[in-house]
Design a protein around this motif. Sequence first.
Motif, PDB file in Angstrom:
ATOM      1  N   ASP A 190       0.832  -1.204   0.000  1.00 37.47           N
ATOM      2  CA  ASP A 190       0.000   0.000   0.000  1.00 37.47           C
ATOM      3  C   ASP A 190       0.869   1.257   0.000  1.00 37.47           C
ATOM      4  O   ASP A 190       1.462   1.617   1.018  1.00 37.47           O
ATOM      5  CB  ASP A 190      -0.905  -0.014   1.243  1.00 37.47           C
ATOM      6  CG  ASP A 190      -1.743   1.254   1.348  1.00 37.47           C
ATOM      7  OD1 ASP A 190      -1.995   1.874   0.304  1.00 37.47           O
ATOM      8  OD2 ASP A 190      -2.122   1.605   2.481  1.00 37.47           O
ATOM      9  N   HIS A 191       0.955   1.918  -1.139  1.00 36.96           N
ATOM     10  CA  HIS A 191       1.646   3.198  -1.251  1.00 36.96           C
ATOM     11  C   HIS A 191       1.204   3.857  -2.548  1.00 36.96           C
ATOM     12  O   HIS A 191       1.309   3.266  -3.626  1.00 36.96           O
ATOM     13  CB  HIS A 191       3.165   3.011  -1.243  1.00 36.96           C
ATOM     14  CG  HIS A 191       3.900   4.243  -0.826  1.00 36.96           C
ATOM     15  ND1 HIS A 191       3.873   5.413  -1.555  1.00 36.96           N
ATOM     16  CD2 HIS A 191       4.688   4.498   0.263  1.00 36.96           C
ATOM     17  CE1 HIS A 191       4.611   6.336  -0.955  1.00 36.96           C
ATOM     18  NE2 HIS A 191       5.120   5.802   0.152  1.00 36.96           N
ATOM     19  N   ASP A 192       0.733   5.095  -2.459  1.00 37.07           N
ATOM     20  CA  ASP A 192       0.157   5.751  -3.631  1.00 37.07           C
ATOM     21  C   ASP A 192       1.196   6.010  -4.721  1.00 37.07           C
ATOM     22  O   ASP A 192       0.859   6.030  -5.913  1.00 37.07           O
ATOM     23  CB  ASP A 192      -0.501   7.068  -3.220  1.00 37.07           C
ATOM     24  CG  ASP A 192      -1.821   6.833  -2.489  1.00 37.07           C
ATOM     25  OD1 ASP A 192      -2.401   5.741  -2.666  1.00 37.07           O
ATOM     26  OD2 ASP A 192      -2.257   7.732  -1.746  1.00 37.07           O
ATOM     27  N   TYR A 194       3.530   4.005  -5.667  1.00 35.74           N
ATOM     28  CA  TYR A 194       3.636   2.785  -6.470  1.00 35.74           C
ATOM     29  C   TYR A 194       2.348   2.520  -7.241  1.00 35.74           C
ATOM     30  O   TYR A 194       2.387   1.957  -8.341  1.00 35.74           O
ATOM     31  CB  TYR A 194       4.009   1.605  -5.580  1.00 35.74           C
ATOM     32  CG  TYR A 194       5.431   1.705  -5.067  1.00 35.74           C
ATOM     33  CD1 TYR A 194       6.491   1.240  -5.842  1.00 35.74           C
ATOM     34  CD2 TYR A 194       5.717   2.288  -3.840  1.00 35.74           C
ATOM     35  CE1 TYR A 194       7.801   1.345  -5.391  1.00 35.74           C
ATOM     36  CE2 TYR A 194       7.021   2.400  -3.380  1.00 35.74           C
ATOM     37  CZ  TYR A 194       8.057   1.932  -4.162  1.00 35.74           C
ATOM     38  OH  TYR A 194       9.353   2.049  -3.717  1.00 35.74           O
ATOM     39  N   ARG A 209      -5.676  -1.276   1.236  1.00 28.22           N
ATOM     40  CA  ARG A 209      -5.147  -0.144   1.996  1.00 28.22           C
ATOM     41  C   ARG A 209      -5.023  -0.499   3.469  1.00 28.22           C
ATOM     42  O   ARG A 209      -5.830  -1.256   4.019  1.00 28.22           O
ATOM     43  CB  ARG A 209      -6.052   1.078   1.826  1.00 28.22           C
ATOM     44  CG  ARG A 209      -6.027   1.654   0.413  1.00 28.22           C
ATOM     45  CD  ARG A 209      -6.730   2.986   0.331  1.00 28.22           C
ATOM     46  NE  ARG A 209      -6.660   3.554  -1.007  1.00 28.22           N
ATOM     47  CZ  ARG A 209      -5.640   4.291  -1.452  1.00 28.22           C
ATOM     48  NH1 ARG A 209      -4.610   4.547  -0.646  1.00 28.22           N
ATOM     49  NH2 ARG A 209      -5.637   4.780  -2.681  1.00 28.22           N
TER      50      ARG A 209
END
Length: 270
Positions: A190-192, A194, A209
């Motif tokens: 979960d990382h925007d 990426y 998330r």
Amino acid sequence: MGAAPWIVSDDLWERIEPLLPRRERRFRYPGRKPVPDRQVLCGILFVLFNDVQWEHLPQELGFGSGMTCWRRLRDWNEAGVWEELHEVLLAELNAAARLDWSRAVVDSPHQGHKRGLQTGPSPVDRGRAGSKHHLITDGHGTPLAVILTGGNRNDITQLMPLLDAIPPVRGRVGHPRRRPDALFADRGYDHDIYRDQVRARRIVPAIARRNTRHGSGLGTYRWVVERTFAWLHGFRRLRIRWERRADMHEAFLKLACCLITYRQLGSLCY
């Protein structure tokens, strides 16, 4: 009773033999006749399935010495044999419309070890040293690519390398395919930033998330990669890493992925 799992079938050997590097024949001082490649491969598979030490490889089964098998595995890995074999098998599955490109699934559980490079203290296992197998599969659980890192590497750092590691898969009319339509992953990814990188490759990110309730429904699609890891760790040599050299453990890992992909063709049964 069926054949022992380390016996190389004629069907599998027909795919592997053309990919093996040819050894130059010595005419002046030929020395002892080398053990045939097929018998050596059986010895390598015996170690992969049974997790015996190389020096304890049963000589009476005709595999050659443990050192002979170790050297061939090293040489074949350096020559890229397992990558080529994997591409051949994926192309056959693709030609038969048995690859699910509608989604890919990633995961990377911690894997224990005793020693060697590409290891590190796991942040989720009380700091114990170990390795990680990072795997991406298609929607059916067929391995598309695998990466070995230390246990201290964050899962998300290998997300884009895994996508890059998917080989060009032939077998259908048109350009070889390397990109799934969607990518499924758990909260560890979960990382925007990426997510944006995945979208930039025209892939839809379906990544759970953090700090949200379970029950998102992603498990309906993600379970296939967990099953594939169960298949991988059914090869006893991959449960605990004994190899000091990362390339040797990676060779076993890639060979196991080839065998799982071959089984997907229906030539063998679990």
